[in-house]
Design a protein around this motif. Structure first.
Motif, PDB file in Angstrom:
ATOM      1  N   PRO A 131      -5.361  -3.059  -5.974  1.00 47.26           N
ATOM      2  CA  PRO A 131      -5.093  -1.669  -6.361  1.00 47.26           C
ATOM      3  C   PRO A 131      -6.017  -0.662  -5.682  1.00 47.26           C
ATOM      4  N   TYR A 132      -7.115  -1.114  -5.082  1.00 52.13           N
ATOM      5  CA  TYR A 132      -8.128  -0.193  -4.580  1.00 52.13           C
ATOM      6  C   TYR A 132      -8.235  -0.122  -3.061  1.00 52.13           C
ATOM      7  N   MET A 133      -7.815  -1.162  -2.375  1.00 53.76           N
ATOM      8  CA  MET A 133      -8.079  -1.209  -0.940  1.00 53.76           C
ATOM      9  C   MET A 133      -6.966  -1.934  -0.194  1.00 53.76           C
ATOM     10  N   LYS A 134      -6.923  -1.701   1.102  1.00 56.30           N
ATOM     11  CA  LYS A 134      -5.975  -2.411   1.943  1.00 56.30           C
ATOM     12  C   LYS A 134      -6.465  -3.843   2.134  1.00 56.30           C
ATOM     13  N   VAL A 135      -5.596  -4.801   1.844  1.00 58.76           N
ATOM     14  CA  VAL A 135      -5.939  -6.209   1.978  1.00 58.76           C
ATOM     15  C   VAL A 135      -5.027  -6.812   3.033  1.00 58.76           C
ATOM     16  N   ASP A 136      -5.605  -7.247   4.132  1.00 63.07           N
ATOM     17  CA  ASP A 136      -4.857  -7.800   5.260  1.00 63.07           C
ATOM     18  C   ASP A 136      -5.217  -9.281   5.407  1.00 63.07           C
ATOM     19  N   VAL A 137      -4.270 -10.166   5.089  1.00 61.06           N
ATOM     20  CA  VAL A 137      -4.579 -11.595   5.109  1.00 61.06           C
ATOM     21  C   VAL A 137      -4.888 -12.078   6.533  1.00 61.06           C
ATOM     22  N   LYS A 138      -4.272 -11.470   7.528  1.00 60.93           N
ATOM     23  CA  LYS A 138      -4.552 -11.870   8.908  1.00 60.93           C
ATOM     24  C   LYS A 138      -5.964 -11.465   9.303  1.00 60.93           C
ATOM     25  N   GLN A 139      -6.369 -10.282   8.872  1.00 60.50           N
ATOM     26  CA  GLN A 139      -7.711  -9.809   9.189  1.00 60.50           C
ATOM     27  C   GLN A 139      -8.770 -10.631   8.467  1.00 60.50           C
ATOM     28  N   LEU A 140      -8.506 -10.966   7.216  1.00 63.90           N
ATOM     29  CA  LEU A 140      -9.449 -11.780   6.446  1.00 63.90           C
ATOM     30  C   LEU A 140      -9.502 -13.204   6.987  1.00 63.90           C
ATOM     31  N   GLY A 141      -8.345 -13.739   7.361  1.00 65.58           N
ATOM     32  CA  GLY A 141      -8.292 -15.110   7.852  1.00 65.58           C
ATOM     33  C   GLY A 141      -8.262 -16.144   6.751  1.00 65.58           C
ATOM     34  N   CYS A 142      -7.893 -15.740   5.527  1.00 66.27           N
ATOM     35  CA  CYS A 142      -7.870 -16.683   4.405  1.00 66.27           C
ATOM     36  C   CYS A 142      -6.639 -17.586   4.495  1.00 66.27           C
ATOM     37  N   ASP A 143      -6.716 -18.724   3.831  1.00 66.99           N
ATOM     38  CA  ASP A 143      -5.603 -19.669   3.804  1.00 66.99           C
ATOM     39  C   ASP A 143      -4.657 -19.398   2.645  1.00 66.99           C
ATOM     40  N   PHE A 144      -5.223 -18.930   1.542  1.00 61.24           N
ATOM     41  CA  PHE A 144      -4.438 -18.609   0.354  1.00 61.24           C
ATOM     42  C   PHE A 144      -4.956 -17.282  -0.214  1.00 61.24           C
ATOM     43  N   LEU A 145      -4.054 -16.555  -0.878  1.00 65.94           N
ATOM     44  CA  LEU A 145      -4.461 -15.320  -1.550  1.00 65.94           C
ATOM     45  C   LEU A 145      -3.534 -15.096  -2.733  1.00 65.94           C
ATOM     46  N   VAL A 146      -4.114 -14.725  -3.865  1.00 64.16           N
ATOM     47  CA  VAL A 146      -3.316 -14.504  -5.072  1.00 64.16           C
ATOM     48  C   VAL A 146      -3.453 -13.068  -5.555  1.00 64.16           C
ATOM     49  N   GLY A 147      -2.373 -12.570  -6.167  1.00 67.45           N
ATOM     50  CA  GLY A 147      -2.368 -11.234  -6.761  1.00 67.45           C
ATOM     51  C   GLY A 147      -1.552 -11.261  -8.037  1.00 67.45           C
ATOM     52  N   SER A 148      -1.794 -10.315  -8.935  1.00 65.67           N
ATOM     53  CA  SER A 148      -1.094 -10.290 -10.220  1.00 65.67           C
ATOM     54  C   SER A 148      -0.349  -8.972 -10.405  1.00 65.67           C
ATOM     55  N   GLY A 149       0.770  -9.048 -11.116  1.00 66.34           N
ATOM     56  CA  GLY A 149       1.605  -7.880 -11.324  1.00 66.34           C
ATOM     57  C   GLY A 149       0.961  -6.810 -12.182  1.00 66.34           C
ATOM     58  N   ASN A 150       0.267  -7.230 -13.254  1.00 66.39           N
ATOM     59  CA  ASN A 150      -0.293  -6.216 -14.152  1.00 66.39           C
ATOM     60  C   ASN A 150      -1.376  -5.387 -13.479  1.00 66.39           C
ATOM     61  N   ASN A 151      -2.079  -5.950 -12.495  1.00 63.77           N
ATOM     62  CA  ASN A 151      -3.082  -5.182 -11.764  1.00 63.77           C
ATOM     63  C   ASN A 151      -2.455  -4.253 -10.735  1.00 63.77           C
ATOM     64  N   LEU A 152      -1.178  -4.468 -10.426  1.00 67.87           N
ATOM     65  CA  LEU A 152      -0.470  -3.631  -9.468  1.00 67.87           C
ATOM     66  C   LEU A 152       0.499  -2.686 -10.174  1.00 67.87           C
ATOM     67  N   PHE A 153       0.258  -2.465 -11.489  1.00 67.93           N
ATOM     68  CA  PHE A 153       1.042  -1.518 -12.286  1.00 67.93           C
ATOM     69  C   PHE A 153       2.488  -1.969 -12.431  1.00 67.93           C
ATOM     70  N   ALA A 154       2.717  -3.283 -12.396  1.00 71.65           N
ATOM     71  CA  ALA A 154       4.053  -3.838 -12.593  1.00 71.65           C
ATOM     72  C   ALA A 154       4.103  -4.543 -13.945  1.00 71.65           C
ATOM     73  N   ALA A 155       5.186  -5.275 -14.173  1.00 74.87           N
ATOM     74  CA  ALA A 155       5.321  -6.008 -15.428  1.00 74.87           C
ATOM     75  C   ALA A 155       4.308  -7.148 -15.490  1.00 74.87           C
ATOM     76  N   GLY A 156       4.006  -7.573 -16.707  1.00 74.69           N
ATOM     77  CA  GLY A 156       3.105  -8.696 -16.879  1.00 74.69           C
ATOM     78  C   GLY A 156       3.803 -10.021 -16.609  1.00 74.69           C
ATOM     79  N   CYS A 157       3.054 -11.099 -16.660  1.00 76.06           N
ATOM     80  CA  CYS A 157       3.581 -12.462 -16.505  1.00 76.06           C
ATOM     81  C   CYS A 157       4.243 -12.687 -15.155  1.00 76.06           C
ATOM     82  N   VAL A 158       3.755 -12.009 -14.119  1.00 70.99           N
ATOM     83  CA  VAL A 158       4.271 -12.250 -12.776  1.00 70.99           C
ATOM     84  C   VAL A 158       3.146 -11.997 -11.780  1.00 70.99           C
ATOM     85  N   GLY A 159       3.196 -12.706 -10.679  1.00 73.94           N
ATOM     86  CA  GLY A 159       2.198 -12.530  -9.630  1.00 73.94           C
ATOM     87  C   GLY A 159       2.697 -13.195  -8.371  1.00 73.94           C
ATOM     88  N   PHE A 160       1.827 -13.390  -7.407  1.00 71.71           N
ATOM     89  CA  PHE A 160       2.259 -14.038  -6.182  1.00 71.71           C
ATOM     90  C   PHE A 160       1.133 -14.883  -5.595  1.00 71.71           C
TER      91      PHE A 160
END
Length: 289
Positions: A68-97
Motif C-alpha cells: 500500500p505504500y511503495m512500488k514493489v517490483d519483483v524483477k528489481q528485488l529478484g525474489c523467488d516468491f512474494l505474497v500480498g493480502s487483499g485487506n491491506n490493499l483495500f479489497a475484500a478480506g480472505c483473499v490474497g496472492f
C-alpha cells in the motif's frame, strides 16, 4: 526442517551483521518481511536477497504491508516468491496472492490437488496436473475480481506509472516523500507526548512507513484504545498477530496507529492531540484522591 531466526536490535531494526551464522548453503528458504506491520520499519530485502543468492537460497518476501505504500517490483528485488493480502490493499478480506518466479513454478509439487482447472487429463488410473497447479478447488471469484479492481485503483491513486509529461519516477518519489513526511511527523509528535513509550524505530531510522507502535506507561493498551475510540480515534490494541516480537520487545501488548497515502499531516496532529488528552485524563484520574 529446522527454523532459525534473525533477531531485532533494541531499536527495532533487523540485525543482519552475522548473516552467515543463520543463512548458509544448508538453508532452503529465507522468508523475510518487507515492512513490519507492527513497527513500520522497512527491511533492506534487496541486500538480503543478494546475499541469499550467493549461497543458493530461495527467498520469499512478505509484501503485505509494503504494497500500500511503495512500488514493489519483483524483477528489481529478484525474489523467488512474494505474497500480498487483499485487506491491506483495500479489497475484500480472505483473499490474497502468491507470486512465484516462473522458472520455479513447475518444480513446486502440488500439495493439495482438486478442482477442474488443475488437471489436463484424468483417468481411473492417474491424473495429469498442468496449469493452476497451486489453485485447488473453486477460487473465490468475487474476492479476486475485487482485489484486481482495488490494485488498479491503488496504482492510479499512487500514480506509480508515468503519465503525459511526467517522468516514470517523479510521482512515485512524491508518494515516497509524503509517506516519509507522515512517518517523521508521527514519530516526532508521539515522542513529544508525556508518559509514552515508543517501540518503533525513531525518525532517523532506515526507511519506514507511517505505522507506529507504542504504550502509555502503566496503562493497559485496551484501556487507551477504548478512551481514544470514545473520542473518534480508532487504533489497534493487542499483539497484532506478532507475539514473538512482543516478547522480544519485553512487552505483553501494545497500541498501533497507522496512516496511509490518503492521510495528511493534520490527521497525524489530530491523533496526537487526542492521545495527549487521553493521557492527561489518565494521569489526573490517578492523581486525584
Amino acid at each position: 526442517a529446522k527454523l532459525r531466526f534473525l533477531h531485532i536490535s533494541p531499536k527495532g531494526d533487523l540485525q543482519v551483521k552475522n548473516l552467515a551464522e543463520t543463512i548458509n548453503f544448508r538453508t532452503k528458504l529465507l522468508a523475510v518481511t518487507h515492512v513490519s506491520h507492527v513497527l513500520g520499519s522497512a527491511n533492506d530485502v534487496k541486500s538480503l536477497i543478494e546475499y541469499a543468492k550467493c549461497v543458493n537460497v530461495k527467498v520469499l518476501v512478505d509484501a503485505c504491508q509494503s504494497l500500500p505504500y511503495m512500488k514493489v517490483d519483483v524483477k528489481q528485488l529478484g525474489c523467488d516468491f512474494l505474497v500480498g493480502s487483499g485487506n491491506n490493499l483495500f479489497a475484500a478480506g480472505c483473499v490474497g496472492f502468491l507470486y512465484v518466479k516462473k522458472s520455479l513454478l513447475k518444480s513446486i509439487p502440488t500439495f493439495l490437488p482438486g478442482g477442474e482447472s488443475m488437471f489436463s487429463d484424468v483417468s481411473l488410473e492417474k491424473s495429469t496436473i498442468e496449469c493452476g497447479r497451486l489453485e485447488a478447488g473453486f477460487p473465490p471469484a468475487a474476492q479476486v475480481l475485487a482485489l484486481a479492481s482495488s490494485i488498479e485503483k491503488l496504482k492510479s491513486s499512487l500514480v506509480f506509472e508515468s503519465g503525459p509529461g511526467v517522468g516514470p519516477n517523479r510521482r512515485t518519489q512524491e508518494v515516497d516523500k509524503h509517506s516519509a513526511l507522515l512517518s517523521r511527523v508521527l514519530l516526532e509528535q508521539l515522542c513529544d507526548v508525556p508518559r509514552i513509550t515508543v517501540h518503533s524505530p525513531g525518525p532517523d531510522a532506515r526507511p519506514r512507513v507511517p505505522i507506529c507502535t507504542f504504550n502509555v506507561d502503566g496503562t493497559d493498551a485496551e484501556i487507551v484504545q477504548a478512551m481514544l475510540r470514545e473520542k473518534g480515534i480508532y487504533i489497534a490494541a493487542g499483539t497484532h498477530q506478532a507475539i514473538p516480537l512482543h516478547r522480544e520487545l519485553g512487552i505483553e501488548s501494545s497500541l498501533r496507529v497507522s496512516f496511509c497515502h490518503y492521510n495528511t499531516v493534520d490527521d497525524v496532529a489530530r491523533f496526537t492531540k487526542t492521545l495527549r488528552l487521553a493521557v492527561d485524563e489518565l494521569h489526573k484520574s490517578r492523581s486525584s484522591p
